[in-house]
Design a protein around this motif. Structure first.
Motif, PDB file in Angstrom:
ATOM      1  N   VAL A  97       0.834  -1.193   0.000  1.00 17.49           N
ATOM      2  CA  VAL A  97       0.000   0.000   0.000  1.00 17.49           C
ATOM      3  C   VAL A  97       0.871   1.245   0.000  1.00 17.49           C
ATOM      4  O   VAL A  97       1.966   1.261   0.567  1.00 17.49           O
ATOM      5  N   TYR A  98       0.337   2.288  -0.647  1.00 14.89           N
ATOM      6  CA  TYR A  98       1.047   3.567  -0.719  1.00 14.89           C
ATOM      7  C   TYR A  98       0.038   4.696  -0.742  1.00 14.89           C
ATOM      8  O   TYR A  98      -0.998   4.618  -1.420  1.00 14.89           O
ATOM      9  N   ASN A  99       0.340   5.737  -0.015  1.00 20.08           N
ATOM     10  CA  ASN A  99      -0.440   6.967  -0.047  1.00 20.08           C
ATOM     11  C   ASN A  99       0.530   8.136  -0.103  1.00 20.08           C
ATOM     12  O   ASN A  99       1.595   8.107   0.538  1.00 20.08           O
ATOM     13  N   ARG A 100       0.154   9.137  -0.867  1.00 17.58           N
ATOM     14  CA  ARG A 100       1.058  10.287  -1.021  1.00 17.58           C
ATOM     15  C   ARG A 100       1.424  10.891   0.328  1.00 17.58           C
ATOM     16  O   ARG A 100       2.560  11.310   0.551  1.00 17.58           O
ATOM     17  N   THR A 101       0.471  10.929   1.248  1.00 12.30           N
ATOM     18  CA  THR A 101       0.734  11.419   2.602  1.00 12.30           C
ATOM     19  C   THR A 101       1.100  10.235   3.487  1.00 12.30           C
ATOM     20  O   THR A 101       0.263   9.382   3.788  1.00 12.30           O
ATOM     21  N   THR A 102       2.346  10.160   3.896  1.00 12.10           N
ATOM     22  CA  THR A 102       2.848   9.009   4.651  1.00 12.10           C
ATOM     23  C   THR A 102       2.092   8.812   5.956  1.00 12.10           C
ATOM     24  O   THR A 102       1.877   7.675   6.403  1.00 12.10           O
ATOM     25  N   LYS A 103       1.663   9.902   6.577  1.00 17.62           N
ATOM     26  CA  LYS A 103       0.928   9.800   7.842  1.00 17.62           C
ATOM     27  C   LYS A 103      -0.334   8.967   7.668  1.00 17.62           C
ATOM     28  O   LYS A 103      -0.712   8.195   8.562  1.00 17.62           O
ATOM     29  N   VAL A 104      -0.992   9.102   6.510  1.00 16.91           N
ATOM     30  CA  VAL A 104      -2.203   8.329   6.247  1.00 16.91           C
ATOM     31  C   VAL A 104      -1.879   6.842   6.197  1.00 16.91           C
ATOM     32  O   VAL A 104      -2.608   6.009   6.744  1.00 16.91           O
ATOM     33  N   THR A 105      -0.766   6.496   5.554  1.00 18.90           N
ATOM     34  CA  THR A 105      -0.334   5.092   5.497  1.00 18.90           C
ATOM     35  C   THR A 105      -0.047   4.570   6.894  1.00 18.90           C
ATOM     36  O   THR A 105      -0.470   3.455   7.258  1.00 18.90           O
ATOM     37  N   ASP A 106       0.667   5.343   7.699  1.00 15.38           N
ATOM     38  CA  ASP A 106       1.011   4.920   9.063  1.00 15.38           C
ATOM     39  C   ASP A 106      -0.244   4.680   9.893  1.00 15.38           C
ATOM     40  O   ASP A 106      -0.333   3.678  10.634  1.00 15.38           O
ATOM     41  N   GLU A 107      -1.205   5.575   9.781  1.00 16.08           N
ATOM     42  CA  GLU A 107      -2.448   5.434  10.549  1.00 16.08           C
ATOM     43  C   GLU A 107      -3.240   4.218  10.072  1.00 16.08           C
ATOM     44  O   GLU A 107      -3.857   3.506  10.877  1.00 16.08           O
ATOM     45  N   PHE A 108      -3.229   3.968   8.770  1.00 17.19           N
ATOM     46  CA  PHE A 108      -3.931   2.807   8.217  1.00 17.19           C
ATOM     47  C   PHE A 108      -3.314   1.512   8.751  1.00 17.19           C
ATOM     48  O   PHE A 108      -4.034   0.608   9.186  1.00 17.19           O
ATOM     49  N   ILE A 109      -2.003   1.425   8.728  1.00 15.09           N
ATOM     50  CA  ILE A 109      -1.319   0.215   9.208  1.00 15.09           C
ATOM     51  C   ILE A 109      -1.585   0.027  10.699  1.00 15.09           C
ATOM     52  O   ILE A 109      -1.862  -1.093  11.169  1.00 15.09           O
ATOM     53  N   ALA A 110      -1.532   1.108  11.448  1.00 14.71           N
ATOM     54  CA  ALA A 110      -1.730   1.017  12.897  1.00 14.71           C
ATOM     55  C   ALA A 110      -3.127   0.519  13.244  1.00 14.71           C
ATOM     56  O   ALA A 110      -3.321  -0.129  14.278  1.00 14.71           O
ATOM     57  N   ALA A 111      -4.095   0.799  12.375  1.00 11.42           N
ATOM     58  CA  ALA A 111      -5.481   0.406  12.650  1.00 11.42           C
ATOM     59  C   ALA A 111      -5.869  -0.917  11.992  1.00 11.42           C
ATOM     60  O   ALA A 111      -7.028  -1.334  12.079  1.00 11.42           O
ATOM     61  N   SER A 112      -4.926  -1.591  11.353  1.00 15.78           N
ATOM     62  CA  SER A 112      -5.252  -2.781  10.557  1.00 15.78           C
ATOM     63  C   SER A 112      -5.403  -4.049  11.383  1.00 15.78           C
ATOM     64  O   SER A 112      -5.859  -5.074  10.881  1.00 15.78           O
ATOM     65  N   GLY A 113      -5.022  -4.009  12.644  1.00 14.23           N
ATOM     66  CA  GLY A 113      -5.248  -5.136  13.550  1.00 14.23           C
ATOM     67  C   GLY A 113      -4.633  -6.431  13.076  1.00 14.23           C
ATOM     68  O   GLY A 113      -3.446  -6.500  12.719  1.00 14.23           O
ATOM     69  N   ALA A 114      -5.435  -7.491  13.045  1.00 16.41           N
ATOM     70  CA  ALA A 114      -4.947  -8.833  12.727  1.00 16.41           C
ATOM     71  C   ALA A 114      -4.473  -8.970  11.284  1.00 16.41           C
ATOM     72  O   ALA A 114      -3.797  -9.948  10.941  1.00 16.41           O
TER      73      ALA A 114
END
Length: 470
Positions: free
Chosen positions: A32-49
């Protein structure tokens, strides 16, 4: 060495994030990639299992390198120039036979162009329509694919796995070359506009004509959802009618501003129908109604200047049972117009659209899913080009519901309640069963002022009228 994913996704907005998790949940690793890295970090942090199924990247170069060739890269970015810019940025990083998949709400003409550009480039291209909103993207959308058959076959296992299922049948199908998938999705959205508008018109008759509360309206929609009108939109209309505003304690509907938003896809449907010469008046009326809803200040000025036309209705004028039948007729007419447009587009663009499979793909996952679609698929199996109003069981249903539709439009007009989509459906239906329309007057007028000529009923070779003596 860790196995690289075959799939990557760019754009972690609401739909992109949900689709990435859906793909991961079905057992596929995905970069996964998003132009705004913070969005990627937040997505990964919320991805759980599902964290171990996701490969986060901070640059486009790292993103492409993280995917196993031949790569399948899904774009979930805003339609239009942003898609072109993203493809342009990707191309130098790709290898031969890598596949770019635009899963956004693209205009089919843009998809046709991008498909043509890919034919002379190293990469391949698919345009897919995805319907179902955030919930569908996360747990199973309806998927309409346009592009080369070989590219569809390369991704079909994953797209079928993540799609909605109707009695174990995946709601994902190849529609044809180029922009066929996005075209089908566009017509889907036009039908969606019309279906929503007609439901809103029924609500207006209840609220403004009969003086019903939102709770009473909810009860009617809930009852309707157990019969011929059973569908996602009628179901959620019952839920929104029953909801209470947590701020004021009032009915939620009573505090919502009456200005309907739109992203333009319904407008595209109306425009493209005109280009094909296919009448879709229910959809056109729905688009116009949304445009009028946006003019709230003008409408308020009109109410102040001319007075409100609203007059109360009684059970002698309209009943919930009549309104249910009216909406049933309107729904059939709306779908009939949409499928007629798809049939015309199939011939015009030489797509060979799988008409009955379109109905099947729409049976689950998408916004316009409805119990009627199963019967529509069977009717289209028998004849893909015959208008649905002439097919069983819809012909008999229309004959049963027509008087209720007419009575509803008349009662609403008498009460000053605008019902443009239901009225447009009735007018179209009346025209479809009028053996001799007044178009002969139009032909005479055209010949009078422009010598355009006309054909005669008696086949006499005299294509002009005696207007010079008039």
């Amino acid at each position: 060495m860790t196995h690289k994913p075959e799939y990557g996704l760019i754009g972690l907005g609401t739909m992109g994030a949900a689709l990435a998790l859906n793909i991961a949940e079905k057992g596929n690793k995905i970069a996964v990639y998003n132009r705004t890295t913070k969005v990627t970090d937040e997505f990964i942090a919320a991805s759980g299992a599902l964290r171990d199924q996701l490969v986060a990247t901070a640059s486009l170069k790292d993103f492409v390198a993280a995917i196993q060739a031949p790569r399948k890269i899904i774009l979930m970015v805003p339609a239009g120039p942003i898609v072109d810019a993203q493809i342009e940025a990707l191309v130098p990083l790709l290898d031969a036979d890598d596949l770019i998949i635009d899963a956004g709400n693209a205009h089919y003409a843009d998809t046709n162009r991008r498909f043509k550009e890919a034919e002379t480039a190293a990469y391949n291209f698919l345009g897919i329509g995805v319907s179902g909103g955030e919930e569908g993207a996360r747990h199973g959308p309806s998927i309409m694919v346009g592009g080369a058959q070989s590219d569809w076959e390369a991704v079909a296992p994953v797209l079928r796995a993540i799609s909605a299922k109707y009695e174990d049948t995946p709601c994902a199908e190849h529609m044809g070359a180029g922009g066929a998938g996005h075209y089908v999705k566009m017509v889907h959205n036009g039908i969606e506009y019309a279906d929503m508008q007609m439901i809103a018109e029924a609500y207006a008759v209840f609220r403004d004509g009969l003086g019903w509360t939102s709770t009473q309206v909810a009860e009617a929609f809930e009852q309707w959802n157990t019969g011929p009108l059973a569908s996602y939109l009628v179901e959620i209309s019952g839920k929104v009618s029953r909801a209470t505003d947590p701020v004021t304690g009032k009915a939620m509907l009573d505090v919502i501003l009456d200005q309907a938003g739109q992203k333009g896809t319904g407008r595209w449907t109306a425009i493209e129908a005109q280009m094909l010469g296919v009448p879709v008046p229910v959809i056109e009326a729905a688009v116009a109604a949304r445009n009028l809803s946006a003019k709230r200040d003008t409408r308020i000025q009109g109410a102040e200047r001319f007075g409100s036309p609203l007059q109360p209705l009684t059970s002698d004028d309209i009943t919930p049972e009549m309104l249910e039948k009216a909406l049933t007729a309107g729904k059939i007419l709306c779908y009939a117009q949409g499928f007629e447009m798809l049939d015309a587009a199939s011939r015009h663009f030489e797509w060979s659209l799988p008409m009955s499979n379109i109905a099947r793909v729409w049976r689950e996952g998408c916004i316009i899913r409805s119990d009627m679609l199963g019967d529509m698929a069977e009717a289209l199996d028998k004849s893909s080009s015959q208008n649905l109003i002439f097919s069983a069981p819809f012909c008999d249903m229309l004959m049963d519901c027509e008087s209720a539709l007419r009575a509803t439009v008349l009662a609403a007009t008498k009460a000053g309640i605008p019902v443009p989509a239901l009225a447009a459906g009735l007018s179209w239906f009346d025209t479809m069963r009028t053996a001799r329309t007044p178009a002969n007057m139009i032909q005479a007028q055209r010949d009078f002022f422009g010598a355009h000529g006309f054909k005669r009923l008696d086949d006499v070779d005299a294509p002009h009228g005696p207007w010079a003596a008039q």
